[in-house]
Every structure is written in C-alpha cells, then in structure tokens.
Design a protein around this motif. Structure first.
Motif, short mmCIF file in Angstrom:
data_model
loop_
_atom_site.label_atom_id
_atom_site.label_comp_id
_atom_site.label_asym_id
_atom_site.label_seq_id
_atom_site.Cartn_x
_atom_site.Cartn_y
_atom_site.Cartn_z
N PHE A 183 1.22 -1.21 0.47
CA PHE A 183 0.10 0.07 -0.17
C PHE A 183 0.55 1.03 -0.31
O PHE A 183 0.45 2.39 -0.37
CB PHE A 183 -0.84 -0.47 1.36
N ILE A 184 1.73 1.00 0.43
CA ILE A 184 3.37 2.18 0.05
C ILE A 184 3.95 2.10 -0.84
O ILE A 184 4.94 1.75 -0.60
CB ILE A 184 3.56 2.66 2.13
N GLY B 148 5.38 -3.78 -12.92
CA GLY B 148 4.83 -2.54 -12.18
C GLY B 148 5.80 -2.39 -12.12
O GLY B 148 5.67 -0.81 -12.39
N GLU B 149 7.15 -2.31 -11.86
CA GLU B 149 8.77 -1.82 -11.55
C GLU B 149 9.30 -1.69 -12.78
O GLU B 149 9.64 -0.66 -13.66
CB GLU B 149 9.04 -2.40 -10.45
N TRP B 194 -4.76 -11.58 -11.88
CA TRP B 194 -4.24 -9.63 -12.64
C TRP B 194 -5.04 -8.22 -12.38
O TRP B 194 -4.36 -7.31 -11.65
CB TRP B 194 -4.40 -9.95 -14.01
N ILE B 195 -6.00 -9.31 -11.15
CA ILE B 195 -7.33 -8.38 -11.09
C ILE B 195 -6.62 -7.86 -9.55
O ILE B 195 -6.82 -6.45 -9.44
CB ILE B 195 -8.81 -8.63 -11.04
N ARG B 196 -6.24 -9.04 -8.54
CA ARG B 196 -6.01 -8.37 -7.20
C ARG B 196 -4.70 -7.71 -7.02
O ARG B 196 -4.98 -6.79 -5.98
CB ARG B 196 -6.51 -10.08 -6.73
N ARG B 201 -3.08 -2.20 -7.39
CA ARG B 201 -1.45 -0.98 -6.89
C ARG B 201 -1.17 -0.98 -8.41
O ARG B 201 -0.87 0.25 -8.41
CB ARG B 201 -0.59 -2.19 -6.58
N TYR B 202 -1.43 -1.55 -9.69
CA TYR B 202 -0.68 -0.29 -10.84
C TYR B 202 -1.86 -0.33 -11.50
O TYR B 202 -1.77 1.18 -12.35
CB TYR B 202 0.30 -1.51 -11.49
N GLY B 203 -2.99 -0.44 -11.70
CA GLY B 203 -4.04 0.57 -12.11
C GLY B 203 -4.26 -0.40 -13.48
O GLY B 203 -4.95 0.35 -14.57
N VAL B 204 -3.35 -1.39 -14.03
CA VAL B 204 -3.33 -1.72 -15.13
C VAL B 204 -4.65 -2.66 -15.26
O VAL B 204 -5.32 -2.92 -14.99
CB VAL B 204 -2.25 -2.89 -15.84
N LYS B 205 -5.53 -1.79 -16.78
CA LYS B 205 -6.42 -2.65 -17.75
C LYS B 205 -6.22 -4.30 -17.50
O LYS B 205 -5.13 -4.87 -18.39
CB LYS B 205 -6.83 -1.88 -18.87
N VAL B 206 -7.43 -4.20 -16.73
CA VAL B 206 -7.66 -5.96 -17.44
C VAL B 206 -8.89 -6.60 -18.26
O VAL B 206 -9.49 -6.38 -18.53
CB VAL B 206 -6.64 -6.84 -16.83
#
Lengths: 368, 294
Positions: A183-184, B148-149, B194-196, B201-206
């Motif tokens: 979350f951070i 995501g990173e 992918w949804i969870r 965390r990154y708002g990626v569209k699925v």
C-alpha cells in the motif's frame, strides 16, 4: 540494476532500510543468542522514540503545525492499551488495538476543534488538550487509572504467539512488511518488494524442480517394481528426458524440432484426452440428468435456455432466446458468483491474518 | 420392453457415433450463421480499437494448454490479427507451463499470414519491433507485481534467449505504464490474480478470453469494469473473429466459426438425449405410481 537503485536512494531512506533490516535480524536472532533484558529494553526504547521522532517530523516538518498535544496522545495511547489488556485479556495484540482505538477517539475530539484554528491559538488549544487527559487520570478517573502510582499489569502481556519463536516472528514481520509495501509505494518499500518478488520467483521454480524430482522417483519406482502399467512410466520418463534434451540443445524457435514435436504430438494428444470428456459427458447427461426435483428441473431449464441462447441459430428458434440466456448469466449467475467471491475473500483475509499472527501454524509442518 | 423404457436405455456406442458424425460434419458443410455479438466481446474489441497505433503495447498472457486449444487458440489469433492490423505492439508471456508452444504457434501463424499479404517491407512484422514473446515464468503473482516496476527485472531474456534490452520494443515498454491492457487467454483461474494484484496496485487494465466453463466466474468483474472485456468460450472467439472480419482486419474467418457449428450440433444432440431420457423417466415413473395404486 538492483544495486544501483539502492545506491541512488536518499541517505535517510538508506538508513531507514538498514534500521529495518537490523531490527528484523535482531528480533529473529533473539531466541538463538538470548540477549540480556537490558539490550532488549534499550532497542525497544530506541524504536519507540524513533516512532515519536517520525511523528514529530510528519506533524512539524511536513504539515508545519506546531503542536504541544503529543504528550496527551502518548498518554491516551498508553492508558488505552493498558486498560484494554486489563479488561479484555492480557495480550499485546489487544493492547495495541486498545491504544490505537483510544488515540483515534481522542484525535476525533481534538481534531473537531483544533483543525479550525492556526498559529499560536493552535499551540494553545493542543496544550490544553494535552493537559485534559492528565487532569482526568489524576482526578476523576483515579480509581481506574491508579492516579500517581499508575497501572500495574500483574503478568507480562503475551503476544498472539511466542515472540521468542524465530520462525513465527520472522513470518509475522514479513507478513506485516509485505502488507505495508503493497500500500505504500515508497522507494525503500518498492526496492524491498522487488527483492522479495524475485526470491518468490526463484522459490517457485525450485518447487517445480521438486515436482520433477518426485515424478522421476515415482516412475522409476514403478518401473523397478514392475507395478501395474509400468511400461507407460517408461514412455513418460523418455518423453520428459527427450523433450528436455531437444529443447536445451536445439532450441525452441518456431521452426525447431521441439516446437514441431510439441505441435504434432503433445498438442493433439492433450486435445484428444480432453475431447474424450465430451463423450462421457454426453452419455452421463443422457443417463443422469433427470428432472427428479424442483431444483433439478430449474437447473435443466436454465441449462437449455443458456445452451440454445448462445447457439448461433438460437435467435432463429425464438428472438428472445439470446437475451434471456444473457439475463440468466447476468442476474442469477452473477449474484451467486458474487456471493462465492465475497465468501472466498473474507475466508482468505481471515486465514491470512491467522497465519500472520501465528494462530494458524499447520504450514510449519503439523505444528499446532 | 415398453417404448419409454427403450428410449432411456439407448446404447452408449450409438451416442458416441452420432457425436463423432456431428462434430465432423460442419467441417465439410460450410455454413456461416450470423453471430449475435455479446456486449462483453464488443467491449474488448472496442477497447483494442481505442488504442492509438504505435503507442502503448497490448500484453497477452497465453495461459492455456493443448486441452483447451480449440477454444482459446482462435481467440489468440483473432486478437493478434486485430492488434497487428491496427499497428499496436504485442508482448506475449505465459504463466501456464504448457502454454509457450501454443503462444509461439499463434504468433507464428498470424505473423506469416500478415507477412504473406504485405505489399512492402514496412507492412511486414519484425520480431522485437512489433512483437515479442517473453516465455514462461514461475511465481506468477510475484512476477505480475514486479513487472509493475520493471518487466526487464522479471524477464532479463525473452523465450528465445535474446537479452531483453536487445529488443527495441522492450526498450520502449519498461513497465505497465507503457501497456494499454493485459489480455489473459486462459483455461483456469488466471485473470483473478491480475485483477487482485497488478490492477489494484498499478491500475493496469485487464481483459480476458476464457473457456466457456470459466467465463461465468468473471461476469461480476465485467459489470464492475475491473475486466474491460471478455471473450467467453468458442462463442466469444467466433464473435471476435466476426468483428475482426467485419472491420476489414482479416480476410477470412478463423477456426472458431466452424468449431461453433460443431459445438452447436453437439449441444442439440445432448439436449435431444436429455429430453429423451426425461420423457422415458416421467412415463416409467407414472407407470410405477399406477402399479402401486392398483
């Protein structure tokens, strides 16, 4: 890449990361090295005052609000924790929740008044609020709080688990850290999570290696003891070894031998195995799918509607069929799916908390 | 033996023969029935349609095995044709160990088809520029989150052993910020992760393309918008093929259209047999009740 990212962090972030790692190592090694209580208290006090310093930095440094009410919050939190442990159970976790709850309730009262004013008036009002709990504790609430002598817990509070158990402590710490990092998105947190994710990927690959090892052992055993259908085990092992050698030596390009065997042997065999299911399903549905009760009749009717509605010529049987099939999927199906999803989610949260807090320990290998 | 007893005891070999004939028949009798497009398939198509060419990439997670190839393989090919025809770069990857061979096959088939129709070198597709396949990776949730990173951090090399930084496409696509949508083609419960995780965390569209058995589980996510579009089973694949053809992104329909005809025939056969079984059952039950009263 990882190294350079860590070196590019600001110095305070690097210190923060080092302190976190040092605390984890110190805590985990406690059960092995058995440090004297002096060092434990010393480190605990450093951490408590570090939290206080961080909160001052947040309040004075980031928000620019000079407050004199911190001592009041400290007091309310300490008494809240002690009162919760005394009345609800002598457990550190309950104490922590009590401290958080009381401080949050107190901050609601302070915030409703103090956030409307600025400058010296803010200073005065926060000072007044820090005096209020002090006066209450020493005065009207003396019987509960013990006045000048304070509160005394007869037994040292326990945690959810034996804090000296290094594996449980490590698991608890990692669980909390993984929750925080999710979350951070702080650079330290991201760096930490990235390292952990790479460990997980490697560990999962080892799990696969373990599975291959088990498969080889199982089939070798079967061949050696000439158990029922043992020749199939030779086919399995030969297939596995041959495919691995072909893939490793000649590569996996689109025109490779590996890809050719995969597409012309493995894919048709896999598809055939699955297709056989259709024969069994057709035969079983014919023999067993009977409208014996109301529920079975409803299931039968909805299955027919969905099957006809989703066929290309379903719309020609009746124009309403596709829409009705869509309704079955979007309303009754979705409602039940959502119920299952919520149930699974709540169950997952409960299980995760039980594991992190050391209540559920079956993952340790039968240790209850 | 009464007629209603007879219809409940048809030899299973007759069922198997009829089933075989009805599966094969549509491959010889070419019948094309217009498809009614389901809204969730249309949503996925529209989403891909809204991605500007040569901008963000579409990430396709090939997570199906040969067992469910008839349903998911046509989805993959129709989706790839759509993306390539619109000039959208494609990155493929897999978390299902059996999937890489099928992913390579789907990419090779579509690339060959497009290249054979290309009139100039600019129209042909180049590996590493227009598309890349990264291969299989263990620990899928950890890998999905770490991408995501940095995608290169999770996949230092592609499936064919090329260093990831040697591919021009992967130098442009560093993480989910450069990915328009992740479409998961799966025969198991892969899209939920992918949804969870990466989406939260990154708002990626699925988006998803699932077997007909799996798809109903994802209707709640389509309704909430967490899944931007869904191809459901063979029907979803056939619908997407029809949409791709209708918009001029392909010259012919794929295998899902024929497969859909076979599947429909089988559904009819199964329904007929279930009806026969139930008619026989009702009549024999009535006779049993009558016998008791007498």
């Amino acid at each position: 890449m990882t190294r350079s990212r860590l070196l590019h962090l600001p110095w305070e972030d690097r210190i923060f990361a080092i302190v976190i790692v040092a605390v984890i190592i110190f805590g985990a090694s406690q059960s092995v090295l058995d440090f004297s209580p002096f060092y434990l208290n010393f480190v605990s006090n450093i951490l408590i005052f570090s939290i206080a310093a961080l909160s001052y930095n947040l309040l004075h440094g980031y928000t620019g609000l000079i407050s004199l009410g911190s001592a009041g919050f400290y007091m309310v939190g300490a008494y809240g924790g002690a009162l919760a442990m005394q009345s609800l159970g002598n457990n550190f976790g309950i104490g922590l929740l009590g401290a958080l709850g009381m401080s949050a309730a107190f901050s609601l009262i302070v915030g409703s008044v103090a956030t409307r004013i600025r400058g010296v008036y803010f200073l005065l009002i926060t000072f007044a609020f820090s005096m209020l709990p002090w006066l209450l504790i020493k005065g009207p609430l003396r019987d509960i709080t013990g006045g000048h002598t304070g509160m005394h817990l007869r037994i040292v509070p326990s945690f959810f688990f034996d804090i000296g158990d290094s594996s449980l402590f490590l698991f608890f710490t990692m669980g909390i850290l993984m929750m925080i990092q999710f979350f951070i998105p702080h650079p330290v947190s991201l760096e930490f999570s990235s390292v952990i994710y790479k460990w997980i990927i490697v560990l999962m690959a080892f799990a696969l290696v373990l599975a291959i090892g088990n498969l080889i052992r199982h089939h070798t055993n079967k061949i050696r003891r000439k158990k029922e259908d043992w020749p199939y085990s030779i086919v399995t092992l030969t297939g596995m070894v041959v495919m691995a050698i072909i893939g490793l030596v000649w590569g996996v390009d689109p025109d490779s031998l590996y890809q050719s065997i995969y597409l012309n042997v493995m894919a048709p065999l896999g598809a055939t195995m699955f297709a056989i299911l259709a024969y069994y399903m057709a035969s079983a549905a014919y023999r067993a799918f009977r409208a014996r009760s109301l529920e079975a009749t409803l299931l039968l009717a909805s299955a027919f509607i969905v099957m006809i509605g989703f066929m290309p010529f379903g719309q020609y049987i009746h124009p309403k069929f596709p829409a009705f099939a869509e309704w079955v999927m979007k309303v009754p199906n979705m409602a039940s799916q959502r119920g299952i999803l919520l149930g699974v989610a709540f169950g997952s949260i409960a299980t995760a908390l039980k594991i992190i807090l050391g209540i559920e320990r079956s993952w340790l290998g039968g240790k209850e | 033996m009464k007629w209603y007893d007879r219809i409940t005891t048809i030899d299973r070999r007759i069922i198997y023969i009829l089933l075989t004939v009805l599966v094969i028949l549509p491959f010889f009798v070419n019948v094309t029935i217009p498809q009614k497009i389901m809204p969730q398939t249309q949503r996925l198509f529209d989403f891909i349609e809204s991605i500007p060419p040569n901008d963000k990439a579409v990430m396709i997670s090939f997570d199906y095995s040969p067992q469910t190839m008839p349903e998911c393989h046509p989805m993959a090919q129709a989706l790839l044709k759509h993306c390539f025809a619109r000039g959208i770069p494609v990155i493929g990857l897999s978390f299902e160990p059996e999937a890489p061979g099928l992913a390579v096959d789907a990419l090779t088939r579509v690339v060959h088809e497009i290249d054979s129709l290309a009139t100039s070198p600019q129209d042909s597709l180049i590996y590493g520029v227009n598309y890349a396949y990264l291969g299989w990776k263990s620990g899928r949730i950890a890998a999905q989150l770490d991408m995501g990173e940095s995608i290169a951090g999770v996949y230092p090399r592609d499936y064919f052993g090329n260093p990831i930084d040697s591919l021009p496409l992967m130098r442009k696509v560093r993480n989910y910020k450069n990915v328009a949508i992740v479409v998961i083609l799966a025969s198991a419960d892969y899209p939920i992760d992918w949804i969870r995780y990466p989406q939260t965390r990154y708002g990626v569209k699925v988006g998803a393309g699932l077997t007909a058995v799996m798809a109903p589980q994802y209707y709640p996510f389509v309704q909430t918008g967490q899944v931007s579009g869904l191809m459901s089973g063979m029907k979803g694949a056939a619908e997407y093929e029809n949409l791709v053809l209708k918009h001029g992104y392909a010259r012919t329909l794929g295998t899902a259209e024929t497969g859909m005809n076979s599947q429909s025939m089988i559904h009819i056969l199964i329904m007929v047999f279930i009806l026969l079984g139930n008619v026989g059952y009702l009549f024999s039950r009535r006779r049993q009740k009558k016998g008791k009263h007498e």
